[in-house]
Motif scaffolding. Structure first.
Motif, PDB file in Angstrom:
ATOM      1  N   PHE A  28     -64.990  11.014 -10.035  1.00 36.01           N
ATOM      2  CA  PHE A  28     -65.099  12.244 -10.834  1.00 36.01           C
ATOM      3  C   PHE A  28     -66.087  13.225 -10.203  1.00 36.01           C
ATOM      4  CE2 PHE A  28     -63.803   9.793 -14.879  1.00 36.01           C
ATOM      5  CZ  PHE A  28     -62.479  10.180 -14.714  1.00 36.01           C
ATOM      6  N   LEU A  29     -67.156  12.690  -9.614  1.00 39.15           N
ATOM      7  CA  LEU A  29     -68.181  13.552  -9.029  1.00 39.15           C
ATOM      8  C   LEU A  29     -67.665  14.254  -7.767  1.00 39.15           C
ATOM      9  CD1 LEU A  29     -71.130  14.396  -9.448  1.00 39.15           C
ATOM     10  CD2 LEU A  29     -71.822  12.462  -8.040  1.00 39.15           C
ATOM     11  N   THR A  30     -66.971  13.506  -6.934  1.00 37.77           N
ATOM     12  CA  THR A  30     -66.463  14.093  -5.683  1.00 37.77           C
ATOM     13  C   THR A  30     -65.316  15.067  -5.935  1.00 37.77           C
ATOM     14  OG1 THR A  30     -65.081  12.122  -5.408  1.00 37.77           O
ATOM     15  CG2 THR A  30     -67.176  12.185  -4.209  1.00 37.77           C
ATOM     16  N   GLU A  31     -64.476  14.778  -6.928  1.00 39.27           N
ATOM     17  CA  GLU A  31     -63.326  15.644  -7.220  1.00 39.27           C
ATOM     18  C   GLU A  31     -63.632  16.717  -8.263  1.00 39.27           C
ATOM     19  OE1 GLU A  31     -59.971  13.301  -8.266  1.00 39.27           O
ATOM     20  OE2 GLU A  31     -59.830  12.322  -6.311  1.00 39.27           O
ATOM     21  N   PHE A 357     -90.669   7.257  -1.446  1.00 40.13           N
ATOM     22  CA  PHE A 357     -89.480   6.514  -1.029  1.00 40.13           C
ATOM     23  C   PHE A 357     -89.096   5.376  -1.980  1.00 40.13           C
ATOM     24  CE2 PHE A 357     -91.724   7.946   2.864  1.00 40.13           C
ATOM     25  CZ  PHE A 357     -90.954   9.083   3.057  1.00 40.13           C
ATOM     26  N   LEU A 358     -89.755   5.269  -3.111  1.00 39.49           N
ATOM     27  CA  LEU A 358     -89.255   4.412  -4.189  1.00 39.49           C
ATOM     28  C   LEU A 358     -88.488   5.292  -5.177  1.00 39.49           C
ATOM     29  CD1 LEU A 358     -92.255   2.002  -4.849  1.00 39.49           C
ATOM     30  CD2 LEU A 358     -90.224   1.580  -3.475  1.00 39.49           C
ATOM     31  N   ALA A 359     -87.799   4.669  -6.148  1.00 43.34           N
ATOM     32  CA  ALA A 359     -86.867   5.409  -7.017  1.00 43.34           C
ATOM     33  C   ALA A 359     -87.560   6.524  -7.794  1.00 43.34           C
ATOM     34  CB  ALA A 359     -86.181   4.441  -7.979  1.00 43.34           C
ATOM     35  N   GLY A 360     -88.741   6.232  -8.340  1.00 38.36           N
ATOM     36  CA  GLY A 360     -89.419   7.229  -9.167  1.00 38.36           C
ATOM     37  C   GLY A 360     -89.863   8.453  -8.393  1.00 38.36           C
ATOM     38  N   PHE A 361     -90.078   8.298  -7.075  1.00 40.01           N
ATOM     39  CA  PHE A 361     -90.553   9.418  -6.257  1.00 40.01           C
ATOM     40  C   PHE A 361     -89.542  10.549  -6.215  1.00 40.01           C
ATOM     41  CE2 PHE A 361     -90.221  11.277  -1.967  1.00 40.01           C
ATOM     42  CZ  PHE A 361     -91.392  12.008  -1.937  1.00 40.01           C
ATOM     43  N   TYR A 362     -88.277  10.210  -6.021  1.00 41.38           N
ATOM     44  CA  TYR A 362     -87.250  11.235  -5.807  1.00 41.38           C
ATOM     45  C   TYR A 362     -87.063  12.114  -7.037  1.00 41.38           C
ATOM     46  CZ  TYR A 362     -86.029   8.863  -1.499  1.00 41.38           C
ATOM     47  OH  TYR A 362     -86.069   8.318  -0.238  1.00 41.38           O
ATOM     48  N   SER A 363     -87.165  11.528  -8.222  1.00 38.72           N
ATOM     49  CA  SER A 363     -86.975  12.317  -9.440  1.00 38.72           C
ATOM     50  C   SER A 363     -88.280  12.958  -9.902  1.00 38.72           C
ATOM     51  CB  SER A 363     -86.393  11.447 -10.548  1.00 38.72           C
ATOM     52  OG  SER A 363     -87.231  10.329 -10.796  1.00 38.72           O
ATOM     53  N   ALA A 438     -82.913   7.325  -3.886  1.00 36.49           N
ATOM     54  CA  ALA A 438     -82.301   7.973  -2.724  1.00 36.49           C
ATOM     55  C   ALA A 438     -80.795   8.124  -2.914  1.00 36.49           C
ATOM     56  CB  ALA A 438     -82.605   7.158  -1.470  1.00 36.49           C
ATOM     57  N   MET A 439     -80.144   7.062  -3.401  1.00 34.00           N
ATOM     58  CA  MET A 439     -78.684   7.108  -3.566  1.00 34.00           C
ATOM     59  C   MET A 439     -78.268   8.159  -4.588  1.00 34.00           C
ATOM     60  SD  MET A 439     -77.793   3.045  -3.519  1.00 34.00           S
ATOM     61  CE  MET A 439     -76.109   3.337  -3.977  1.00 34.00           C
ATOM     62  N   MET A 440     -78.944   8.174  -5.744  1.00 33.81           N
ATOM     63  CA  MET A 440     -78.572   9.131  -6.783  1.00 33.81           C
ATOM     64  C   MET A 440     -78.875  10.569  -6.369  1.00 33.81           C
ATOM     65  SD  MET A 440     -77.155   7.511  -9.252  1.00 33.81           S
ATOM     66  CE  MET A 440     -76.509   6.287  -8.125  1.00 33.81           C
ATOM     67  N   SER A 441     -79.966  10.765  -5.613  1.00 36.15           N
ATOM     68  CA  SER A 441     -80.290  12.128  -5.181  1.00 36.15           C
ATOM     69  C   SER A 441     -79.226  12.661  -4.224  1.00 36.15           C
ATOM     70  CB  SER A 441     -81.669  12.162  -4.518  1.00 36.15           C
ATOM     71  OG  SER A 441     -81.669  11.392  -3.330  1.00 36.15           O
ATOM     72  N   TRP A 442     -78.690  11.799  -3.359  1.00 28.89           N
ATOM     73  CA  TRP A 442     -77.616  12.231  -2.450  1.00 28.89           C
ATOM     74  C   TRP A 442     -76.345  12.549  -3.220  1.00 28.89           C
ATOM     75  CZ3 TRP A 442     -78.662   7.371   0.968  1.00 28.89           C
ATOM     76  CH2 TRP A 442     -79.849   7.580   1.694  1.00 28.89           C
ATOM     77  N   LEU A 443     -76.081  11.779  -4.285  1.00 23.38           N
ATOM     78  CA  LEU A 443     -74.838  11.979  -5.036  1.00 23.38           C
ATOM     79  C   LEU A 443     -74.916  13.179  -5.983  1.00 23.38           C
ATOM     80  CD1 LEU A 443     -74.039   8.263  -5.889  1.00 23.38           C
ATOM     81  CD2 LEU A 443     -72.573   9.779  -4.575  1.00 23.38           C
ATOM     82  N   ILE A 444     -76.006  13.249  -6.774  1.00 22.09           N
ATOM     83  CA  ILE A 444     -76.097  14.288  -7.804  1.00 22.09           C
ATOM     84  C   ILE A 444     -76.445  15.641  -7.183  1.00 22.09           C
ATOM     85  CG2 ILE A 444     -77.285  14.962  -9.937  1.00 22.09           C
ATOM     86  CD1 ILE A 444     -77.709  12.012 -10.528  1.00 22.09           C
ATOM     87  N   PHE A 445     -77.288  15.631  -6.150  1.00 19.93           N
ATOM     88  CA  PHE A 445     -77.688  16.885  -5.489  1.00 19.93           C
ATOM     89  C   PHE A 445     -77.271  16.845  -4.019  1.00 19.93           C
ATOM     90  CE2 PHE A 445     -81.071  15.730  -8.594  1.00 19.93           C
ATOM     91  CZ  PHE A 445     -80.752  16.671  -9.564  1.00 19.93           C
TER      92      PHE A 445
END
Length: 575
Positions: A28-31, A357-363, A438-445
């Motif tokens: 859904f995100l890519t399309e 570089f841990l999950a909380g850093f990116y958000s 890192a994974m979610m930041s690449w996908l959502i943004f």
């Protein structure tokens, strides 16, 4: 054996559901597409009461994270709750909670949202009072009554949305500002979100709900129940951007964030410290949502769910091994006794603090930089900076009391990390706490944001974190040496450590106001006028009439003679 199979089968089902929904979310995100399913239940005055489901990238991704954390919690509970007599009831309650949360996530319709919303309230109350004692009962009552305010707000907003001709609020967002009921609806929706996400003045119920079993805290009070209010407001984000309530929501959430971070530095109950940490992060989500960055709030919601569930699980293992002690002053030297749990807890704490570089850093770092860019007011920026420092400060305090020093309970103990059933879900969640950011930041943004800040503003988050962590460790080290000096500030310590007297005021208000009003209503209403003119009154009237009809059906000659005479007298009077 059936008990073991029950929690394993539930875990496998939810894990498979999580994997399926995350892949659907990627599609859904890519399309850039979604699926909208609508089932009409009843049609009333051209208004359709429908059961609606929305399948888009946001709902699927959140459902995937909820399913994944729930599956880990169920596996973890298999060992944590194995000696409990009501293990099956506990499992059914957790599954009912996950089902209610799924209803809430997939509903773009206020009628169908109410199913999940009330289901969350009911099951959370049942889970908070799971240990049947006075403390749990009081905590459950405070939780239920606080959340009931939000339930009433949802019901009132449903009645006001009747003027739109339907309750699929996704379609009516653009029409909201043009409608006279817009400001009232948004006030009610924001009020509902604030009660469920425990913003001031409804914050007292979240630390009180720690009376529930620790696996429940890991699921309910980290990733699902408390984030339901944030998720509801994310769905209403388009309307919130044009609402006059934005500034009030921003200031309330910033004060909540600061209050919770300050209170956690004076708390000694391990689970309540983590609950106040959750409350602080909910304030972060709400504040950035009020600034208009709903996707960023959703991003922090996902990353926070993983490392906070891991933190609760590590706390549960420690409490489990400490024979149900929760006072951090009774702990110490756990790094030597429980190296795996201590390592995973440090990982979750570092992610919470926003370590690079841990999950909380990116958000978290992105939220701070967006607020520093001028999206927030000066007061908001100051509260962000102070709250960031306080977060690292209470983390350093936890490290001091839990990891360092000597063991404080007894010389004879058997503390270890040998429970493989509890270790496996913790290791799985630790992978999410490291990689999900890192994974979610690449996908959502997928496109990088241009953030223009001076060097001092870029470094301020790192400097504040280092200062806060150092103070958190050193002040408690000095506090152990000069313990009596803290008595000079006794009143201030009591004020800050009791969430600004909010639990006391909430309990006083509930016990002195709500219960007295309810007692008077019961006395004069249920046992008085309602009974006289209601149930008993109608019953007596019907009994009298039925006895009269029964008398007529007895075929008595005397009855018919009397009726004939009455009829003749009435006829003569008319003539």
């Amino acid at each position: 054996m059936w008990v073991v199979m029950f929690h394993l089968s539930s875990m496998i089902f939810l894990l498979v559901l999580s994997i399926m929904t995350i892949f659907v979310s990627f599609v859904f995100l890519t399309e850039n597409s979604m699926i909208f399913v609508e089932w009409e239940i009843i049609n009333l005055n051209s208004v359709s009461v429908v059961m609606t489901l929305i399948l888009d990238w946001m709902s699927m991704m959140f459902l995937s994270f909820v399913s994944f954390i729930s599956s880990m919690v169920l596996l973890y509970s298999g060992d944590y709750m194995k000696t409990d007599e009501n293990f099956n009831r506990f499992m059914y309650l957790v599954l009912a909670f996950v089902l209610s949360m799924s209803f809430l996530i997939l509903s773009p319709n206020l009628i169908s949202i109410l199913l999940g919303w009330d289901g969350l309230g009911l099951t959370s109350y049942a889970l908070v009072i799971y240990y049947q004692n006075e403390k749990s009962s009081n905590a459950g009552m405070l939780t239920a009554l606080s959340n009931r305010i939000g339930d009433v707000a949802i019901l009132l907003s449903i009645s006001l949305m009747f003027s739109f001709g339907g309750w699929n609020f996704v379609f009516w967002m653009s029409l909201f500002p043009e409608n006279k009921n817009f400001s009232i609806i948004m006030f009610l929706v924001i009020l509902a979100g604030m009660t469920k996400s425990a913003q001031i003045p409804f914050s007292a119920w979240l630390p009180a709900a720690m009376a529930a079993p620790t696996p429940v805290s890991a699921l309910v009070h980290s990733s699902t129940l408390v984030t339901a209010g944030v998720y509801l407001l994310i769905r209403f984000s388009v309307a919130i951007e044009s609402s006059s309530m934005r500034l009030a929501l921003f200031l309330i959430s910033c004060v909540t964030m600061f209050m919770a971070g300050l209170g956690a530095n004076f708390e000694y109950d391990l689970k309540k410290i983590i609950a106040l940490s959750t409350l602080s992060q909910l304030g972060v989500m709400m504040s950035i949502l009020a600034l208009g960055f709903s996707e960023l709030a959703f991003f922090h919601l996902l990353t926070h769910a993983l490392f906070k569930a891991l933190l609760f699980m590590c706390a549960g293992v420690i409490i489990h091994n400490m024979k149900n002690y929760q006072d951090i002053r009774s702990m110490g030297g756990l790094a030597k006794q429980m190296p795996l749990s201590s390592m995973l807890m440090m990982l979750a704490n570092l992610s919470l603090c926003g370590t690079p570089f841990l999950a909380g850093f990116y958000s978290k770092d992105l939220i701070l930089e967006i607020s520093f860019m001028g999206a927030a007011s000066m007061v908001g920026v100051l509260l962000y900076i102070l709250s960031t420092g306080l977060t690292v400060c209470y983390t350093g305090r936890l490290v001091y009391y839990l990891m360092s020093g000597g063991f404080m309970v007894s010389s004879l103990h058997s503390i270890n990390d040998e429970s493989y059933i509890m270790n496996n879900p913790m290791i799985m969640l630790s992978l999410g706490a490291v990689m999900s950011g890192a994974m979610m930041s690449w996908l959502i943004f997928p496109f990088p944001w241009m953030i223009c800040l001076s060097t001092s503003f870029k470094l301020i988050a790192l400097i504040i974190s280092l200062i806060g962590g150092g103070l958190g460790y050193l002040l408690n080290l000095l506090g152990e040496i000069n313990l009596l000096k803290s008595l000079d500030f006794y009143n201030q310590v009591v004020f800050y450590g009791s969430m600004w007297f909010m639990p006391l005021l909430s309990s006083w208000w509930v016990s002195n106001k709500i219960f007295k009003i309810a007692k008077n209503c019961q006395k004069s209403g249920d046992y008085g006028w309602y009974e006289f003119y209601g149930g008993q009154g109608v019953f007596k009237w019907m009994m009298n009439k039925s006895s009269f009809v029964q008398m007529l059906q007895d075929n008595s000659l005397k009855v018919y003679m009397v009726m004939f005479l009455v009829w003749v007298v009435g006829l003569m009077s008319l003539i």
